[in-house]
Design a protein around this motif. Structure first.
Motif, PDB file in Angstrom:
ATOM      1  N   LYS A   1      68.919 -42.116  49.056  1.00  0.00           N
ATOM      2  CA  LYS A   1      68.607 -42.660  50.293  1.00  0.00           C
ATOM      3  C   LYS A   1      67.168 -42.410  50.934  1.00  0.00           C
ATOM      4  CE  LYS A   1      72.168 -43.094  53.381  1.00  0.00           C
ATOM      5  NZ  LYS A   1      72.975 -42.528  54.286  1.00  0.00           N
ATOM      6  N   ILE A   2      66.852 -41.109  51.025  1.00  0.00           N
ATOM      7  CA  ILE A   2      65.454 -40.697  51.772  1.00  0.00           C
ATOM      8  C   ILE A   2      64.174 -41.367  51.091  1.00  0.00           C
ATOM      9  CG2 ILE A   2      64.179 -38.906  52.700  1.00  0.00           C
ATOM     10  CD1 ILE A   2      66.681 -37.332  53.315  1.00  0.00           C
ATOM     11  N   ILE A   3      64.066 -40.967  49.841  1.00  0.00           N
ATOM     12  CA  ILE A   3      62.955 -41.651  49.281  1.00  0.00           C
ATOM     13  C   ILE A   3      62.905 -42.938  48.981  1.00  0.00           C
ATOM     14  CG2 ILE A   3      61.649 -41.818  46.947  1.00  0.00           C
ATOM     15  CD1 ILE A   3      62.251 -38.706  46.737  1.00  0.00           C
ATOM     16  N   PRO A   4      63.998 -43.785  48.563  1.00  0.00           N
ATOM     17  CA  PRO A   4      63.843 -45.457  48.788  1.00  0.00           C
ATOM     18  C   PRO A   4      63.579 -45.851  50.209  1.00  0.00           C
ATOM     19  CG  PRO A   4      65.802 -44.568  47.290  1.00  0.00           C
ATOM     20  CD  PRO A   4      65.245 -42.975  48.083  1.00  0.00           C
ATOM     21  N   PHE A   5      64.346 -45.259  50.852  1.00  0.00           N
ATOM     22  CA  PHE A   5      64.046 -45.842  52.356  1.00  0.00           C
ATOM     23  C   PHE A   5      62.504 -45.636  52.852  1.00  0.00           C
ATOM     24  CE2 PHE A   5      63.344 -44.807  57.077  1.00  0.00           C
ATOM     25  CZ  PHE A   5      63.746 -46.012  57.514  1.00  0.00           C
ATOM     26  N   GLN A   6      61.818 -44.284  52.486  1.00  0.00           N
ATOM     27  CA  GLN A   6      60.506 -44.380  52.841  1.00  0.00           C
ATOM     28  C   GLN A   6      59.613 -44.998  52.179  1.00  0.00           C
ATOM     29  OE1 GLN A   6      59.405 -40.417  53.137  1.00  0.00           O
ATOM     30  NE2 GLN A   6      61.005 -39.531  54.820  1.00  0.00           N
ATOM     31  N   MET A   7      60.087 -45.410  50.821  1.00  0.00           N
ATOM     32  CA  MET A   7      59.296 -46.376  50.166  1.00  0.00           C
ATOM     33  C   MET A   7      59.190 -47.679  50.495  1.00  0.00           C
ATOM     34  SD  MET A   7      59.495 -44.526  46.308  1.00  0.00           S
ATOM     35  CE  MET A   7      58.439 -45.437  45.545  1.00  0.00           C
ATOM     36  N   SER A   8      60.363 -48.125  51.111  1.00  0.00           N
ATOM     37  CA  SER A   8      60.564 -49.527  51.703  1.00  0.00           C
ATOM     38  C   SER A   8      59.719 -49.739  52.752  1.00  0.00           C
ATOM     39  CB  SER A   8      62.147 -49.735  51.853  1.00  0.00           C
ATOM     40  OG  SER A   8      62.404 -49.088  53.276  1.00  0.00           O
ATOM     41  N   LYS A   9      59.446 -48.610  53.534  1.00  0.00           N
ATOM     42  CA  LYS A   9      58.566 -48.701  54.628  1.00  0.00           C
ATOM     43  C   LYS A   9      57.027 -48.432  54.331  1.00  0.00           C
ATOM     44  CE  LYS A   9      61.914 -49.191  57.589  1.00  0.00           C
ATOM     45  NZ  LYS A   9      62.003 -50.636  58.186  1.00  0.00           N
TER      46      LYS A   9
ATOM     47  N   ILE B   1      66.872 -42.146  62.452  1.00  0.00           N
ATOM     48  CA  ILE B   1      67.223 -41.447  63.593  1.00  0.00           C
ATOM     49  C   ILE B   1      68.990 -41.463  63.570  1.00  0.00           C
ATOM     50  CG2 ILE B   1      67.706 -41.536  66.207  1.00  0.00           C
ATOM     51  CD1 ILE B   1      64.774 -42.539  66.388  1.00  0.00           C
ATOM     52  N   ASN B   2      69.562 -42.527  63.307  1.00  0.00           N
ATOM     53  CA  ASN B   2      71.024 -42.804  63.414  1.00  0.00           C
ATOM     54  C   ASN B   2      71.650 -42.451  62.050  1.00  0.00           C
ATOM     55  OD1 ASN B   2      71.132 -43.435  65.995  1.00  0.00           O
ATOM     56  ND2 ASN B   2      70.137 -45.373  65.408  1.00  0.00           N
ATOM     57  N   GLU B   3      71.200 -42.825  60.829  1.00  0.00           N
ATOM     58  CA  GLU B   3      71.750 -42.514  59.544  1.00  0.00           C
ATOM     59  C   GLU B   3      71.227 -41.241  58.798  1.00  0.00           C
ATOM     60  OE1 GLU B   3      73.918 -44.346  58.430  1.00  0.00           O
ATOM     61  OE2 GLU B   3      73.976 -45.715  60.188  1.00  0.00           O
ATOM     62  N   ILE B   4      70.143 -41.050  59.012  1.00  0.00           N
ATOM     63  CA  ILE B   4      69.379 -39.928  58.106  1.00  0.00           C
ATOM     64  C   ILE B   4      69.643 -38.481  58.963  1.00  0.00           C
ATOM     65  CG2 ILE B   4      67.546 -38.687  56.894  1.00  0.00           C
ATOM     66  CD1 ILE B   4      68.616 -41.215  55.459  1.00  0.00           C
TER      67      ILE B   4
END
Length: 79
Positions: free
Chosen positions: A25-33, A76-79
């Motif tokens: 979750k965290i790394i893929p999300f941050q990379m998508s940004k 804010i809402n998911e992580i």
């Protein structure tokens, strides 16, 4: 260019769960940004240690990406 090394101490018995959250979750999300994750590691001789490294082109880029990631509704809402 510079690198940001982050070390986290994870509560007893929860490192596997933490690594899964980071990698799925965290790394893929941050990379998508736009963040660049260079590596994600656990220490074999320290069962509570998790380390990861990110790369930034400049302090300005780091600040902009922090804003994009950490102020997003998803963070804010998911992580």
């Amino acid at each position: 260019m510079f690198f940001e090394l982050r070390e986290y101490r994870i509560k007893d018995g929860k490192r596997e769960r933490w690594v899964k959250l980071m990698e799925e979750k965290i790394i893929p999300f941050q990379m998508s940004k736009g963040m660049v994750a260079v590596g994600s590691f656990v220490a074999m001789d320290e069962p509570d240690l998790y380390v990861w490294i990110r790369r930034f082109e400049s302090e300005e880029q780091r600040e902009a990406l922090y804003e994009k990631v950490y102020k997003s509704d998803y963070w804010i809402n998911e992580i």
